[in-house]
Motif scaffolding. Structure first.
Motif, short mmCIF file in Angstrom:
data_model
loop_
_atom_site.label_atom_id
_atom_site.label_comp_id
_atom_site.label_asym_id
_atom_site.label_seq_id
_atom_site.Cartn_x
_atom_site.Cartn_y
_atom_site.Cartn_z
N VAL A 1 -10.65 21.93 6.93
CA VAL A 1 -11.16 22.54 5.70
C VAL A 1 -11.34 24.04 5.89
O VAL A 1 -10.97 24.86 5.03
N ARG A 2 -11.90 24.44 7.03
CA ARG A 2 -12.17 25.86 7.28
C ARG A 2 -10.89 26.68 7.38
O ARG A 2 -10.86 27.86 7.00
N LEU A 3 -9.82 26.07 7.88
CA LEU A 3 -8.58 26.80 8.08
C LEU A 3 -7.72 26.87 6.82
O LEU A 3 -6.76 27.65 6.77
N LEU A 4 -8.05 26.06 5.82
CA LEU A 4 -7.23 26.02 4.61
C LEU A 4 -7.78 26.95 3.54
O LEU A 4 -8.99 27.03 3.33
N SER A 5 -6.88 27.61 2.85
CA SER A 5 -7.29 28.40 1.68
C SER A 5 -7.48 27.45 0.50
O SER A 5 -7.00 26.31 0.52
N PRO A 6 -8.18 27.89 -0.55
CA PRO A 6 -8.34 27.02 -1.73
C PRO A 6 -7.01 26.53 -2.29
O PRO A 6 -6.90 25.37 -2.70
N SER A 7 -5.99 27.39 -2.30
CA SER A 7 -4.69 26.96 -2.84
C SER A 7 -4.03 25.91 -1.95
O SER A 7 -3.31 25.04 -2.44
N GLN A 8 -4.28 25.98 -0.63
CA GLN A 8 -3.72 24.98 0.27
C GLN A 8 -4.43 23.63 0.11
O GLN A 8 -3.80 22.57 0.17
N ARG A 9 -5.74 23.67 -0.11
CA ARG A 9 -6.47 22.41 -0.30
C ARG A 9 -5.98 21.67 -1.53
O ARG A 9 -5.96 20.44 -1.57
N GLU A 10 -5.58 22.42 -2.54
CA GLU A 10 -5.09 21.80 -3.77
C GLU A 10 -3.79 21.04 -3.54
O GLU A 10 -3.40 20.23 -4.39
N LYS A 11 -3.13 21.29 -2.42
CA LYS A 11 -1.89 20.59 -2.10
C LYS A 11 -2.12 19.28 -1.34
O LYS A 11 -1.17 18.59 -0.99
N ILE A 12 -3.38 18.95 -1.06
CA ILE A 12 -3.68 17.78 -0.24
C ILE A 12 -4.44 16.74 -1.06
O ILE A 12 -5.45 17.04 -1.70
N THR A 13 -3.94 15.52 -1.04
CA THR A 13 -4.63 14.37 -1.64
C THR A 13 -5.17 13.49 -0.53
O THR A 13 -4.43 13.13 0.40
N ILE A 14 -6.45 13.16 -0.59
CA ILE A 14 -7.07 12.27 0.39
C ILE A 14 -7.15 10.87 -0.21
O ILE A 14 -7.73 10.68 -1.29
N GLU A 15 -6.57 9.89 0.48
CA GLU A 15 -6.60 8.51 0.01
C GLU A 15 -7.76 7.76 0.69
O GLU A 15 -7.88 7.78 1.91
N ILE A 16 -8.59 7.11 -0.13
CA ILE A 16 -9.72 6.31 0.36
C ILE A 16 -9.48 4.86 -0.03
O ILE A 16 -9.15 4.56 -1.18
N HIS A 17 -9.66 3.94 0.93
CA HIS A 17 -9.42 2.52 0.65
C HIS A 17 -10.53 1.96 -0.24
O HIS A 17 -11.70 2.31 -0.10
N CYS A 18 -10.15 1.05 -1.15
CA CYS A 18 -11.12 0.51 -2.11
C CYS A 18 -12.25 -0.26 -1.42
O CYS A 18 -13.37 -0.30 -1.93
N VAL A 19 -11.99 -0.85 -0.25
CA VAL A 19 -13.05 -1.57 0.45
C VAL A 19 -14.12 -0.61 0.95
O VAL A 19 -15.30 -0.93 0.96
N ASP A 20 -13.73 0.61 1.36
CA ASP A 20 -14.71 1.61 1.77
C ASP A 20 -15.62 1.97 0.61
O ASP A 20 -16.82 2.22 0.78
N LEU A 21 -15.05 2.02 -0.59
CA LEU A 21 -15.84 2.32 -1.79
C LEU A 21 -16.90 1.24 -2.02
O LEU A 21 -18.07 1.53 -2.27
N ILE A 22 -16.49 -0.02 -1.93
CA ILE A 22 -17.39 -1.13 -2.22
C ILE A 22 -18.42 -1.31 -1.10
O ILE A 22 -19.59 -1.58 -1.35
N ALA A 23 -17.98 -1.13 0.15
CA ALA A 23 -18.86 -1.41 1.28
C ALA A 23 -20.02 -0.44 1.38
O ALA A 23 -21.13 -0.82 1.75
N ASP A 24 -19.79 0.83 1.04
CA ASP A 24 -20.86 1.82 1.14
C ASP A 24 -20.77 2.79 -0.02
O ASP A 24 -20.27 3.92 0.12
N PRO A 25 -21.24 2.39 -1.20
CA PRO A 25 -21.12 3.25 -2.39
C PRO A 25 -21.80 4.60 -2.21
O PRO A 25 -21.32 5.61 -2.72
N GLY A 26 -22.93 4.63 -1.49
CA GLY A 26 -23.63 5.89 -1.29
C GLY A 26 -22.80 6.89 -0.51
O GLY A 26 -22.68 8.06 -0.89
N ALA A 27 -22.21 6.44 0.60
CA ALA A 27 -21.36 7.32 1.41
C ALA A 27 -20.13 7.74 0.61
O ALA A 27 -19.69 8.90 0.69
N PHE A 28 -19.59 6.81 -0.18
CA PHE A 28 -18.43 7.15 -0.99
C PHE A 28 -18.76 8.25 -2.00
O PHE A 28 -18.01 9.20 -2.17
N ARG A 29 -19.91 8.12 -2.69
CA ARG A 29 -20.27 9.13 -3.69
C ARG A 29 -20.42 10.51 -3.05
O ARG A 29 -20.01 11.52 -3.62
#
Length: 410
Positions: free
Chosen positions: A275-303
């Protein structure tokens, strides 16, 4: 089969009933467990009791029990029993609710059953006899009955878990191997219906093809078959992939990329460095995929992770949904830029007309520009996606369209 990770022992196969009977016998000798959770997947109708659903449930248990010691017994009828010696009652109750939530709205129970019956927890200090009665169909095989009257066979008593040794070898191998040589790119493309439509590139998912890594470090071991081992492996693997990307940021970000990561990896020092090495325009080129089970297992951490990633400019994709679960996730849109739906020919063949209509409505509701049909290995996957309104696709068939002469398999 016995395996373990993060303090959770798993027993699966024909000996599960025998081993559960032994564990319950220990409880009667005042040396057993305090709590138990019974997940009765045998109550699901056949459509919702595919290997995918069973694997997802096992994966969810490992996520929810990441900090707990315990034993998980998986039976041939898909039922699961979790014994927890040191957990607190409140934690067990929350875990039970989250396991129910995993299937709520996504499944169809057998006639006459209710969701609360799908997953229940027991305080064995006061409900021990009741729990033994509930488990009797699972432990009442001839071998399990004999186990109550005889000491465990030496082959079981002295059995050493396989996974810790494999895990140690994997971690040593990962610490020294050049992960960059195993990185693959698989394009995600917009393909509209009609002859002669040329794919329009959206992004490329950067990942490690696990089988290649396995053949180098542990040939002959099926890493994907064991979710416990695979989840532990991916935490370290995510960080190695990030380090490899950091070594050549400019080259890796010539076009938009997608990275599949678990929540723990997003909070790692390696990700913070990225994150520190990327410029704002570079971050916009990256999509982070999160598995749906991680969402359900820990909603607080996901939020927390969702807010963190969104605020610093990353796009987010929800990974791990299938043809049955996607409509429910679409109905409860929690702010992902994309949702990835795994295509499965076997599941498609089981879909009724009402299921197809539900998928079509879900794609329209979420937006065709937010849905990615992945694991598209054949032309039929593309045809199916167009039938329900999908425009973005990923998989081997898309690779073949873009590079028909390529011999490399993603």
């Amino acid at each position: 089969m016995q395996c373990s990770a993060n303090g959770l022992q798993q027993y699966e196969g024909p000996d599960s009933g025998l081993l559960l009977a032994q564990a319950l016998q220990k409880r009667t000798a005042n040396s057993g467990d305090k709590f138990a959770v019974y997940l009765r997947l045998s109550m699901l109708d056949a459509k919702n009791r595919q290997n995918y659903h069973v694997d997802t449930a096992k994966y969810a248990v490992t996520v929810l029990c990441a900090e707990l010691d315990g034993e998980l017994y998986v039976f041939d009828n898909s039922d699961m029993i979790l014994l927890l010696p040191d957990a607190e009652a409140a934690a067990v109750e929350v875990m039970t609710k989250r396991l129910r939530d995993l299937f709520s709205g996504l499944i169809t129970l057998l006639p006459g059953t209710i969701l609360e019956s799908l997953c229940r927890w027991y305080d064995l200090t006061i409900q021990g006899d009741q729990f033994e009665d509930v488990c009797r169909p699972l432990t009442n095989s001839r071998d399990a009955v004999n186990a109550r009257a005889a000491p465990p066979p030496a082959s079981i008593k002295n059995a050493e878990p396989i996974n810790p040794e494999l895990l140690s070898r994997l971690e040593r191998g990962l610490a020294t191997i050049d992960v960059s040589s195993f990185l693959r790119r698989q394009p995600i493309c917009k393909i509209l219906p009609g002859l002669g439509t040329h794919p329009k590139h959206l992004a490329s998912e950067i990942y490690v093809r696990v089988n290649d890594l396995r053949d180098t470090i542990l040939p002959g071991v099926d890493l994907l078959e064991n979710r416990w081992l695979f989840r532990h492996l991916t935490a370290g693997l995510d960080q190695r992939v990030l380090a490899a990307i950091l070594e050549n940021i400019q080259a890796n970000l010539r076009t938009p990329i997608s990275l599949n990561m678990n929540i723990k990896s997003v909070m790692s020092p390696e990700f913070t460095q990225l994150v520190r090495l990327l410029s704002p325009s570079q971050r916009e080129k990256i999509t982070i995929e999160i598995h749906c089970v991680d969402l359900i297992a820990d909603p607080g951490a996901f939020r927390f992770v969702h807010a963190y990633l969104s605020n610093i400019g990353f796009e987010l994709a929800l990974d791990g949904t299938d043809l049955y679960s996607f409509p429910e996730f679409a109905r409860h849109d929690v702010g992902f830029n994309y949702v990835k739906v795994g295509w499965n020919e076997a599941l498609e063949n089981d879909l009724a007309l009402s299921d197809l209509q539900l998928l079509d409505r879900a794609v329209s509701q979420l937006g065709a520009d937010k849905v990615i049909l992945c694991h598209c290995g054949t032309p039929e996957a593309l045809q199916f996606g167009h039938r329900v309104g999908v425009q973005y696709f990923q998989g081997r068939h898309i690779d073949e369209i873009l590079s028909p002469e390529s011999r490399r398999t993603n």
